[in-house]
Write a protein that holds these residues in place. Structure first.
Motif, PDB file in Angstrom:
ATOM      1  N   ARG A  96     -52.466  46.689 -48.195  1.00 13.24           N
ATOM      2  CA  ARG A  96     -53.675  46.293 -47.485  1.00 13.24           C
ATOM      3  C   ARG A  96     -53.323  45.492 -46.232  1.00 13.24           C
ATOM      4  O   ARG A  96     -52.598  44.488 -46.320  1.00 13.24           O
ATOM      5  CB  ARG A  96     -54.574  45.471 -48.393  1.00 13.24           C
ATOM      6  CG  ARG A  96     -55.112  46.236 -49.598  1.00 13.24           C
ATOM      7  CD  ARG A  96     -55.814  45.292 -50.542  1.00 13.24           C
ATOM      8  NE  ARG A  96     -54.895  44.257 -51.026  1.00 13.24           N
ATOM      9  CZ  ARG A  96     -55.270  43.191 -51.730  1.00 13.24           C
ATOM     10  NH1 ARG A  96     -56.562  43.006 -52.007  1.00 13.24           N
ATOM     11  NH2 ARG A  96     -54.371  42.302 -52.137  1.00 13.24           N
ATOM     12  N   PRO A  97     -53.784  45.902 -45.056  1.00  9.69           N
ATOM     13  CA  PRO A  97     -53.469  45.177 -43.811  1.00  9.69           C
ATOM     14  C   PRO A  97     -53.906  43.718 -43.849  1.00  9.69           C
ATOM     15  O   PRO A  97     -53.184  42.843 -43.371  1.00  9.69           O
ATOM     16  CB  PRO A  97     -54.212  45.967 -42.733  1.00  9.69           C
ATOM     17  CG  PRO A  97     -54.376  47.327 -43.307  1.00  9.69           C
ATOM     18  CD  PRO A  97     -54.553  47.122 -44.774  1.00  9.69           C
ATOM     19  N   ASP A  98     -55.085  43.456 -44.414  1.00 12.49           N
ATOM     20  CA  ASP A  98     -55.565  42.076 -44.463  1.00 12.49           C
ATOM     21  C   ASP A  98     -54.659  41.210 -45.325  1.00 12.49           C
ATOM     22  O   ASP A  98     -54.404  40.048 -45.002  1.00 12.49           O
ATOM     23  CB  ASP A  98     -56.997  42.036 -45.009  1.00 12.49           C
ATOM     24  CG  ASP A  98     -58.005  42.639 -44.037  1.00 12.49           C
ATOM     25  OD1 ASP A  98     -57.660  42.729 -42.842  1.00 12.49           O
ATOM     26  OD2 ASP A  98     -59.102  43.024 -44.469  1.00 12.49           O
ATOM     27  N   ALA A  99     -54.170  41.769 -46.415  1.00 14.13           N
ATOM     28  CA  ALA A  99     -53.264  41.017 -47.280  1.00 14.13           C
ATOM     29  C   ALA A  99     -51.928  40.770 -46.595  1.00 14.13           C
ATOM     30  O   ALA A  99     -51.326  39.694 -46.749  1.00 14.13           O
ATOM     31  CB  ALA A  99     -53.054  41.762 -48.596  1.00 14.13           C
ATOM     32  N   GLN A 100     -51.450  41.755 -45.816  1.00 14.28           N
ATOM     33  CA  GLN A 100     -50.208  41.562 -45.062  1.00 14.28           C
ATOM     34  C   GLN A 100     -50.365  40.456 -44.032  1.00 14.28           C
ATOM     35  O   GLN A 100     -49.460  39.629 -43.840  1.00 14.28           O
ATOM     36  CB  GLN A 100     -49.800  42.869 -44.392  1.00 14.28           C
ATOM     37  CG  GLN A 100     -49.306  43.942 -45.339  1.00 14.28           C
ATOM     38  CD  GLN A 100     -48.876  45.194 -44.609  1.00 14.28           C
ATOM     39  OE1 GLN A 100     -49.410  45.527 -43.545  1.00 14.28           O
ATOM     40  NE2 GLN A 100     -47.910  45.906 -45.170  1.00 14.28           N
ATOM     41  N   LYS A 101     -51.520  40.423 -43.365  1.00 11.90           N
ATOM     42  CA  LYS A 101     -51.782  39.360 -42.392  1.00 11.90           C
ATOM     43  C   LYS A 101     -51.788  37.994 -43.063  1.00 11.90           C
ATOM     44  O   LYS A 101     -51.290  37.016 -42.506  1.00 11.90           O
ATOM     45  CB  LYS A 101     -53.115  39.616 -41.691  1.00 11.90           C
ATOM     46  CG  LYS A 101     -53.119  40.816 -40.758  1.00 11.90           C
ATOM     47  CD  LYS A 101     -54.491  40.983 -40.106  1.00 11.90           C
ATOM     48  CE  LYS A 101     -54.510  42.207 -39.189  1.00 11.90           C
ATOM     49  NZ  LYS A 101     -55.854  42.383 -38.557  1.00 11.90           N
ATOM     50  N   GLN A 102     -52.338  37.931 -44.254  1.00 12.83           N
ATOM     51  CA  GLN A 102     -52.387  36.665 -44.977  1.00 12.83           C
ATOM     52  C   GLN A 102     -50.987  36.205 -45.369  1.00 12.83           C
ATOM     53  O   GLN A 102     -50.674  35.007 -45.310  1.00 12.83           O
ATOM     54  CB  GLN A 102     -53.266  36.815 -46.225  1.00 12.83           C
ATOM     55  CG  GLN A 102     -53.483  35.520 -46.982  1.00 12.83           C
ATOM     56  CD  GLN A 102     -54.177  34.463 -46.137  1.00 12.83           C
ATOM     57  OE1 GLN A 102     -55.007  34.791 -45.283  1.00 12.83           O
ATOM     58  NE2 GLN A 102     -53.826  33.202 -46.363  1.00 12.83           N
ATOM     59  N   ILE A 103     -50.127  37.133 -45.761  1.00 14.04           N
ATOM     60  CA  ILE A 103     -48.740  36.793 -46.107  1.00 14.04           C
ATOM     61  C   ILE A 103     -48.027  36.211 -44.896  1.00 14.04           C
ATOM     62  O   ILE A 103     -47.335  35.177 -44.980  1.00 14.04           O
ATOM     63  CB  ILE A 103     -48.000  38.040 -46.631  1.00 14.04           C
ATOM     64  CG1 ILE A 103     -48.581  38.474 -47.975  1.00 14.04           C
ATOM     65  CG2 ILE A 103     -46.503  37.762 -46.759  1.00 14.04           C
ATOM     66  CD1 ILE A 103     -48.020  39.787 -48.493  1.00 14.04           C
ATOM     67  N   LEU A 104     -48.187  36.853 -43.746  1.00 16.44           N
ATOM     68  CA  LEU A 104     -47.551  36.345 -42.526  1.00 16.44           C
ATOM     69  C   LEU A 104     -48.121  34.992 -42.127  1.00 16.44           C
ATOM     70  O   LEU A 104     -47.387  34.115 -41.658  1.00 16.44           O
ATOM     71  CB  LEU A 104     -47.747  37.356 -41.389  1.00 16.44           C
ATOM     72  CG  LEU A 104     -47.057  38.715 -41.545  1.00 16.44           C
ATOM     73  CD1 LEU A 104     -47.383  39.606 -40.352  1.00 16.44           C
ATOM     74  CD2 LEU A 104     -45.550  38.550 -41.680  1.00 16.44           C
ATOM     75  N   GLY A 120     -55.838  38.376 -33.311  1.00 15.91           N
ATOM     76  CA  GLY A 120     -55.888  37.051 -33.914  1.00 15.91           C
ATOM     77  C   GLY A 120     -54.876  36.857 -35.022  1.00 15.91           C
ATOM     78  O   GLY A 120     -54.762  35.755 -35.573  1.00 15.91           O
ATOM     79  N   ALA A 121     -54.120  37.909 -35.362  1.00 18.30           N
ATOM     80  CA  ALA A 121     -53.125  37.821 -36.429  1.00 18.30           C
ATOM     81  C   ALA A 121     -51.826  37.216 -35.909  1.00 18.30           C
ATOM     82  O   ALA A 121     -51.598  37.113 -34.700  1.00 18.30           O
ATOM     83  CB  ALA A 121     -52.866  39.214 -37.004  1.00 18.30           C
ATOM     84  N   ILE A 122     -50.958  36.822 -36.846  1.00 19.87           N
ATOM     85  CA  ILE A 122     -49.633  36.335 -36.498  1.00 19.87           C
ATOM     86  C   ILE A 122     -48.838  37.477 -35.873  1.00 19.87           C
ATOM     87  O   ILE A 122     -48.840  38.602 -36.370  1.00 19.87           O
ATOM     88  CB  ILE A 122     -48.900  35.799 -37.745  1.00 19.87           C
ATOM     89  CG1 ILE A 122     -49.660  34.605 -38.338  1.00 19.87           C
ATOM     90  CG2 ILE A 122     -47.479  35.399 -37.409  1.00 19.87           C
ATOM     91  CD1 ILE A 122     -49.738  33.408 -37.424  1.00 19.87           C
ATOM     92  N   ARG A 123     -48.156  37.202 -34.783  1.00 23.35           N
ATOM     93  CA  ARG A 123     -47.361  38.241 -34.109  1.00 23.35           C
ATOM     94  C   ARG A 123     -46.094  38.510 -34.932  1.00 23.35           C
ATOM     95  O   ARG A 123     -45.313  37.607 -35.197  1.00 23.35           O
ATOM     96  CB  ARG A 123     -47.011  37.815 -32.694  1.00 23.35           C
ATOM     97  CG  ARG A 123     -48.240  37.563 -31.837  1.00 23.35           C
ATOM     98  CD  ARG A 123     -47.898  37.405 -30.366  1.00 23.35           C
ATOM     99  NE  ARG A 123     -46.812  36.482 -30.168  1.00 23.35           N
ATOM    100  CZ  ARG A 123     -45.731  36.733 -29.413  1.00 23.35           C
ATOM    101  NH1 ARG A 123     -45.623  37.885 -28.792  1.00 23.35           N
ATOM    102  NH2 ARG A 123     -44.791  35.829 -29.267  1.00 23.35           N
ATOM    103  N   PHE A 124     -45.918  39.771 -35.301  1.00 27.75           N
ATOM    104  CA  PHE A 124     -44.802  40.166 -36.153  1.00 27.75           C
ATOM    105  C   PHE A 124     -44.175  41.439 -35.616  1.00 27.75           C
ATOM    106  O   PHE A 124     -44.878  42.371 -35.206  1.00 27.75           O
ATOM    107  CB  PHE A 124     -45.285  40.381 -37.591  1.00 27.75           C
ATOM    108  CG  PHE A 124     -44.205  40.811 -38.544  1.00 27.75           C
ATOM    109  CD1 PHE A 124     -43.242  39.911 -38.969  1.00 27.75           C
ATOM    110  CD2 PHE A 124     -44.156  42.119 -39.003  1.00 27.75           C
ATOM    111  CE1 PHE A 124     -42.246  40.312 -39.856  1.00 27.75           C
ATOM    112  CE2 PHE A 124     -43.168  42.529 -39.884  1.00 27.75           C
ATOM    113  CZ  PHE A 124     -42.206  41.621 -40.315  1.00 27.75           C
TER     114      PHE A 124
END
Length: 332
Positions: A96-104, A120-124
């Motif tokens: 899930r993309p949202d879950a990946q964003k939360q992990i980062l 707005g997500a963490i740059r990875f």
């Protein structure tokens, strides 16, 4: 596999063509100025000595800065910004993309990161598997993430960033000085050859081309150098000039602009005697930068690198308190 290796090998060879062109022009200009102008054309010994002395100072500084711009490797993020084995495993197993964003986001709480992606997500960086520090970007040519990346320059066959931006600016400035000195000292003999006051010979064509080449390079360098002076004054990179960095409260082109004096010090250092010498004097380590509307004393993560923690009970709580409290206030 063999084909891809051959293509990469050809790419590396072709990438040195612009550097070879510049080097060839500079070597020819050395021969034309020293031998054809100073030793063949000039008759005044005092003038010859003066020209040769100043010319070699300009030539040495040009070669020194060009060498440093070419062979100083771009700096990459430290291991603190790389995902641990467990974090990487969790990130890759999560679909899930949202879950990946939360992990980062949870990992980034312990890092001095203020900028975000457009979403707005963490740059990875998926290719380097690294959380990008502020002002860090991935270079597809160098195949690595580069701290405070400005651009990839084919004329130095290198990525211009935190580790060599000062050298690149000095290379531009000493190139202009070199061209101005050559053009100004050659001009009177250009006129003499042109009107026929000096005899025809090989020196005539070298002197004529010296003036044209010096002026041509000076004009092109003048615009490029002026643009980068403006970038330094505003504390922006070339990439940030085209696309404003995004903070928690949105994009802000002046987010890293902390005033002309401090902007210059970030690139050239505090010791002004070393500003014009190609030795590394830039402030910091390229992983974090002072913000325009946020003092370092308000954010311990930026004020003290020792605050970066891999893990730990009370330390983690301190990082959680400092991380979300970073607020970027933009001016309208």
């Amino acid at each position: 596999m063999a084909l891809s290796r051959a293509l990469r090998c050809c790419q590396r060879i072709f990438s040195w063509i612009p550097v070879s062109i510049i080097s060839s022009v500079v070597l020819w200009s050395y021969y034309a100025y020293v031998f054809e102008l100073c030793f063949v054309t000039l008759s005044n010994d005092l003038e010859r000595v003066g020209y040769l002395l100043i010319f070699h100072v300009c030539f040495i500084m040009f070669c020194w800065t060009y060498w440093k711009a070419i062979f100083t490797p771009p700096s990459s993020p430290s291991k603190k910004f790389h995902l641990s084995y467990s974090d990487k495993e969790s990130y890759e197993m999560e679909e899930r993309p949202d879950a990946q964003k939360q992990i980062l986001a949870e990992i980034a709480r312990k890092l001095p990161i203020c900028t975000r992606a457009q979403s707005g997500a963490i740059r990875f960086c998926d290719r380097c598997q690294v959380i990008k520090p502020d002002r860090c970007h991935h270079c597809s040519v160098c195949e690595t993430c580069v701290l405070k990346m400005d651009h990839h320059c084919p004329w130095v066959n290198n990525c211009v960033g935190f580790s060599n931006y000062k050298f690149f600016l000095l290379f531009l400035s000493y190139s202009m000085i070199y061209c101005v000195f050559v053009a100004s000292t050659v001009f009177q003999y250009f006129l003499k050859f042109w009107v026929g006051d000096l005899p025809n010979g090989p020196a005539k064509f070298h002197v004529l081309f010296l003036l044209f080449v010096a002026l041509m390079f000076f004009v092109s360098l003048m615009f490029l150098f002026g643009y980068h002076c403006w970038l330094v004054a505003k504390n922006r990179s070339t990439l940030e000039a085209f696309s404003a960095p995004v903070f928690q409260n949105g994009p802000d082109r002046n987010g890293f602009n902390v005033g002309l004096s401090r902007n210059l010090q970030q690139v050239f250092g505090e010791d002004k005697k070393l500003w014009f010498i190609p030795v590394f004097t830039s402030q910091g380590d390229g992983h974090y930068f002072p913000l325009r509307t946020l003092r370092e004393s308000e954010n311990p993560l930026l004020a003290n690198e020792g605050k970066w923690m891999e893990d730990g009970g009370s330390d983690e709580e301190s990082a959680d308190e400092n991380g979300p409290s970073v607020i970027i206030r933009t001016e309208s």
